[in-house]
Design a protein around this motif. Structure first.
Motif, PDB file in Angstrom:
ATOM      1  N   HIS A   1      24.457 -36.432 -38.100  1.00 44.62           N
ATOM      2  CA  HIS A   1      24.160 -35.177 -38.699  1.00 44.62           C
ATOM      3  C   HIS A   1      25.102 -34.205 -39.224  1.00 44.62           C
ATOM      4  O   HIS A   1      24.955 -33.510 -40.278  1.00 44.62           O
TER       5      HIS A   1
ATOM      6  N   ARG B   1      27.905 -29.688 -39.770  1.00 44.33           N
ATOM      7  CA  ARG B   1      26.694 -28.938 -39.653  1.00 44.33           C
ATOM      8  C   ARG B   1      26.513 -28.759 -38.303  1.00 44.33           C
ATOM      9  O   ARG B   1      26.894 -29.559 -37.333  1.00 44.33           O
TER      10      ARG B   1
ATOM     11  N   HIS C   1      15.137 -26.869 -40.228  1.00 42.73           N
ATOM     12  CA  HIS C   1      16.003 -27.963 -40.623  1.00 42.73           C
ATOM     13  C   HIS C   1      15.425 -28.955 -41.727  1.00 42.73           C
ATOM     14  O   HIS C   1      16.038 -29.137 -42.412  1.00 42.73           O
TER      15      HIS C   1
ATOM     16  N   GLN D   1      15.668 -26.990 -44.749  1.00 41.71           N
ATOM     17  CA  GLN D   1      16.992 -27.325 -45.466  1.00 41.71           C
ATOM     18  C   GLN D   1      17.276 -28.612 -46.030  1.00 41.71           C
ATOM     19  O   GLN D   1      17.678 -28.559 -47.280  1.00 41.71           O
ATOM     20  N   HIS D   2      16.776 -29.678 -45.449  1.00 41.03           N
ATOM     21  CA  HIS D   2      16.842 -30.850 -46.219  1.00 41.03           C
ATOM     22  C   HIS D   2      16.273 -30.945 -47.397  1.00 41.03           C
ATOM     23  O   HIS D   2      16.688 -31.342 -48.421  1.00 41.03           O
TER      24      HIS D   2
ATOM     25  N   CYS E   1      20.786 -38.205 -40.431  1.00 39.73           N
ATOM     26  CA  CYS E   1      20.611 -36.860 -39.531  1.00 39.73           C
ATOM     27  C   CYS E   1      20.161 -37.281 -38.109  1.00 39.73           C
ATOM     28  O   CYS E   1      19.402 -38.096 -38.171  1.00 39.73           O
TER      29      CYS E   1
ATOM     30  N   HIS F   1      12.772 -33.148 -36.790  1.00 38.24           N
ATOM     31  CA  HIS F   1      12.208 -32.770 -38.171  1.00 38.24           C
ATOM     32  C   HIS F   1      10.542 -32.978 -38.117  1.00 38.24           C
ATOM     33  O   HIS F   1      10.033 -33.382 -37.153  1.00 38.24           O
TER      34      HIS F   1
HETATM   35 ZN   LIG Z   1      19.703 -32.536 -41.106  1.00 35.45          ZN
END
Ligand SMILES: [Zn+2]
Length: 484
Positions: free
Chosen positions: A118, A127, A181, A184-185, A281, A285
């Motif tokens: 990730h 990140r 998260h 963001q993806h 990643c 999620h």
């Molecule tokens: Zn991610």
């Protein structure tokens, strides 16, 4: 191997076994912003529900030598990962930013497992995001960090190895992280798809999060189009799934283009938003975009080195932001006595009228100074010591009085400011007397000053001692006249 929280992001509690527990220290920042060291324990569990602090393999500098294995040179970790919690800036109140600096760029692909993946965005930047909070048998876990394939839980109460424990995640915090998260993806994929805007890094803030885009500017129209598109996809209830792919899986070819090195070994964890995006990643999620509820893009800010920062909120944060904004709006409505649409105009008016008042006040003060100077000249004390204090006034006010009186024989002691606290003072009169008395006046008033040619002025911290100064001046004058 993945942690339980990666296999099931929605699990809120589970039972596992304590593997080890040893004394440890946690270097942290207290609520007052001061660094503190907490003593406690580092607890390792068979598996965990608490997602560890992410980023690189190590939390501190680490360096290992290259080694040869089976005739192949294997690069071991030569990466230095620093954790940087920047101070909230004035415009970024209450936002804690987590950022990772990558100071060495020799990655050890062989040693990285999918958890580390990730950390690499399509452009190779690290990140980073904060860890989960939760409890083990109702004992608070203050920090979770990853060490290799295991997670270290920091607690302030020891746990016995071999015993079964109940692990509970702070669900509100976790779900918030999941929303930001996955959000963001989604934004990253849509920005790339619509405008070819590549994400170089992102930050999960306390109130709002930031996606750094590799472009010097992003237009308001582009922002609006991205916002429209991501919310459309949320309404489409697209599923999000997490899979582990083995290296020989043909699908790996598709993600390889996103930065997978040729010599990578081990399974790859891929997070896929149906029909939108597949991304390597390790994070937690949502399982369906509908769990994001809504995404609000607040706008853009100039980023570092020709980049643009896109500021966004996902899910519950949008509601929290609304509540906060509405609270401020209500308070302003009460204060300004007008509706929200007139707030800006009302504040502008107030600012203008305050500027005008300040200007008028200054003019009046100047006129007053002239007037005071004239009346002082006809005072019975003229020729001796004259003192005057006024709460409102400034250095100019005092200088006008000194100029207008043209005091050459009289000792003029003027002060402005708080009667008991801090303020300004000016001593004017015969050059020799002022030169001698000036520094002593400053000393009595516990202040500082300087001067020349019959004038000494400065700042004072103890205005309450003005009477002492007056006595000092009187003394000086009487000694002088006795000598004559
Ligand atoms: Zn991610």
């Amino acid at each position: 191997m993945a942690f339980r929280c990666q296999r099931d992001s929605y699990a809120r509690e589970f039972t596992t076994t304590v593997v080890s527990c040893r004394p440890a220290e946690l270097h942290t920042e207290g609520s007052n912003g001061k660094k503190e060291v907490l003593s406690g324990f580092q607890v390792v569990l068979e598996d965990t529900l608490l997602f560890p602090e992410g980023g690189g393999q190590f939390n501190s500098s680490s360096s290992e030598e290259d080694r040869m294995e089976g005739g192949r040179k294997i690069l071991t970790i030569l990466e230095t990962v620093e954790r940087e919690e920047s101070k909230p800036s004035s415009e970024n109140q209450n936002i804690q930013v987590f950022r990772v600096k990558r100071t060495e760029t020799v990655p050890s692909w062989n040693k990285m497992d999918h958890l580390t993946w990730h950390c690499l965005s399509p452009l190779g930047n690290l990140r980073f995001w904060p860890d989960d909070r939760g409890t083990i048998n109702d004992i608070s876990v203050l920090r979770v960090t990853r060490r290799g394939t295991q997670a270290d839980h920091f607690t302030q109460t020891p746990l016995t190895p071999g015993t079964e424990v109940q692990v509970r995640v702070d669900w509100e915090r976790r779900f918030d992280h999941m929303q930001q998260h996955s959000g963001q993806h989604l934004i990253t994929a849509v920005a790339d798809d619509l405008f070819g805007l590549k994400t170089t890094s992102w930050e999960l803030g306390r109130l709002r999060s930031v996606i750094e885009l590799d472009s010097p500017s992003v237009t308001a129209e582009q922002v609006a189009a991205i916002e429209r598109s991501v919310n459309e996809k949320i309404r489409d209830r697209l599923p999000v799934n997490v899979r582990e792919l083995s290296l020989d899986d043909p699908e790996v070819e598709q993600v390889r283009g996103r930065g997978l090195p040729d010599d990578h070994a081990g399974p790859i964890r891929v997070v896929t938003i149906q029909n939108i995006d597949s991304n390597m990643c390790c994070g937690t999620h949502v399982s369906n975009l509908s769990d994001l509820q809504v995404i609000k893009i607040l706008g853009t800010e100039k980023g570092k080195k020709n980049k643009t920062n896109l500021i966004f909120l996902a899910g519950n944060r949008v509601l929290k932001w609304m509540e906060r904004s509405h609270g401020i709006e209500k308070a302003l409505t009460a204060l300004l006595k007008c509706g929200a649409e007139d707030h800006v105009e009302a504040v502008k008016k107030l600012q203008n009228s305050s500027k005008l008042l300040q200007k008028n006040n200054l003019n009046l003060l100047r006129d007053l100074a002239v007037h005071i100077a004239h009346s002082l000249r006809s005072s019975p004390d003229w020729g001796g010591v004259i003192t005057l204090h006024r709460k409102d006034g400034d250095s100019e006010f005092m200088n006008i009085i000194a100029n207008e009186t043209g005091s050459e024989e009289t000792l003029l002691f003027l002060t402005v400011g708080d009667e008991k606290g801090a303020g300004l003072f000016l001593l004017a009169g015969p050059a020799e007397a002022v030169e001698t008395l000036g520094p002593r006046v400053a000393e009595v008033l516990e202040g500082k000053g300087a001067g020349k040619k019959g004038r000494f002025q400065g700042k004072a911290t103890k205005m309450s001692r003005r009477a002492e100064v007056q006595a000092l001046l009187q003394d000086y004058v009487s000694t002088q006249s006795a000598e004559e």
